[in-house]
Write an enzyme that holds these catalytic residues in place. Sequence first.
Site, PDB file in Angstrom:
ATOM      1  N   ASP A  47       0.623  -1.446   0.338  1.00 23.29           N
ATOM      2  CA  ASP A  47       0.622  -0.236   0.230  1.00 23.29           C
ATOM      3  C   ASP A  47       0.882   0.679   0.162  1.00 23.29           C
ATOM      4  O   ASP A  47       2.080   1.364  -0.140  1.00 23.29           O
ATOM      5  CB  ASP A  47      -1.065   0.141   1.528  1.00 23.29           C
ATOM      6  CG  ASP A  47      -2.143  -0.761   1.064  1.00 23.29           C
ATOM      7  OD1 ASP A  47      -2.438  -1.258  -0.127  1.00 23.29           O
ATOM      8  OD2 ASP A  47      -2.920  -0.729   1.673  1.00 23.29           O
ATOM      9  N   LYS A  69      -3.481   3.283  -2.333  1.00 23.36           N
ATOM     10  CA  LYS A  69      -4.898   4.066  -2.435  1.00 23.36           C
ATOM     11  C   LYS A  69      -4.976   5.122  -1.798  1.00 23.36           C
ATOM     12  O   LYS A  69      -4.730   4.957  -0.486  1.00 23.36           O
ATOM     13  CB  LYS A  69      -5.965   2.955  -2.630  1.00 23.36           C
ATOM     14  CG  LYS A  69      -6.732   1.070  -3.132  1.00 23.36           C
ATOM     15  CD  LYS A  69      -7.567   0.929  -2.740  1.00 23.36           C
ATOM     16  CE  LYS A  69      -8.901   1.520  -3.351  1.00 23.36           C
ATOM     17  NZ  LYS A  69      -8.777   1.485  -4.930  1.00 23.36           N
ATOM     18  N   MET A 184      -8.503   8.677   8.466  1.00 27.29           N
ATOM     19  CA  MET A 184      -9.331   9.477   7.185  1.00 27.29           C
ATOM     20  C   MET A 184      -9.716  10.747   7.082  1.00 27.29           C
ATOM     21  O   MET A 184     -11.077  10.902   7.103  1.00 27.29           O
ATOM     22  CB  MET A 184      -9.826   8.357   6.078  1.00 27.29           C
ATOM     23  CG  MET A 184      -8.354   7.059   5.848  1.00 27.29           C
ATOM     24  SD  MET A 184      -9.535   5.824   4.841  1.00 27.29           S
ATOM     25  CE  MET A 184      -9.867   5.290   6.570  1.00 27.29           C
TER      26      MET A 184
END
Length: 279
Positions: A47, A69, A184
Amino acid sequence: MLNSAFLHLPAMEPGSVWLVGAGPGDPGLLTLLAAKGLAEADVIVHDALVNEDCLKLARSGAELEYAGKRGGKPSAKQRDISLRLVELARAGKRVLRLKGGDPFVFGRGGEEALMLVEHNIPFRIVPGITAGIGGLAYAGIPVTHRDINHAVTFLTGHDSSGIVPDRIDWDAIGRGSPVIVMYMAMKHIAEISANLIAAGRPPSEPVAFVCNAATGRQQVLETTLGEASAAIAASGLEPPAVVVVGEVVRLRASLDWLGALAGRRLQPDPFRRSGKVLA
């Protein structure tokens, strides 16, 4: 000595996939099993948030495939990543899927594991230290303290469409969770803060943003719930970040061990000095 520690650990088998948590950043926070997998894998699918120093533990000749991502940036589709793991395993490769933090904590590890099950691919889950715990610890903020909280809530600040999840019961969390840890969430902190204040949280409640946690680029911003949006905008800080809301943030004045290594003088009693005396 490290090789001897590997002796009784399971070996990676050809045609299998390990879903591995790399921890919040510092390679020293990798588990022994994660390090062993890195040393044995034929292919490492990693990642964006994985520290490059972790990848240096890969064996010579291992293939490194990027599958990061990042919000607002061109990224591989989750289904394509999952199917790539299947494809590599069917080719007889020993596949290590390396994820920042823990693969089962907002890491989509469950989605990838379900795809492997659907295609009869053998797999192993190797947990990692999630940023919501380890990253905060590197900022000197414990997620629990027996004089402050007996519960903590972990939540994500955006859903798969990139907006604040509408299935989160902000009123219940605002009333019932003394400490809230958010992944996030920086992009939507204005809306989130408003939701929590509307649920009864005081605007003066401490908030901390821990950016690039547990790396050499770590930065910490301490503010309040009412000022969080303006403070983060003025700071110029960028994700990735973990956001924590609650009185535990005040403990950073005493427990910022990284700051102490750089010369910060720690307070023995941050609550008394801030006017709050615990029972």
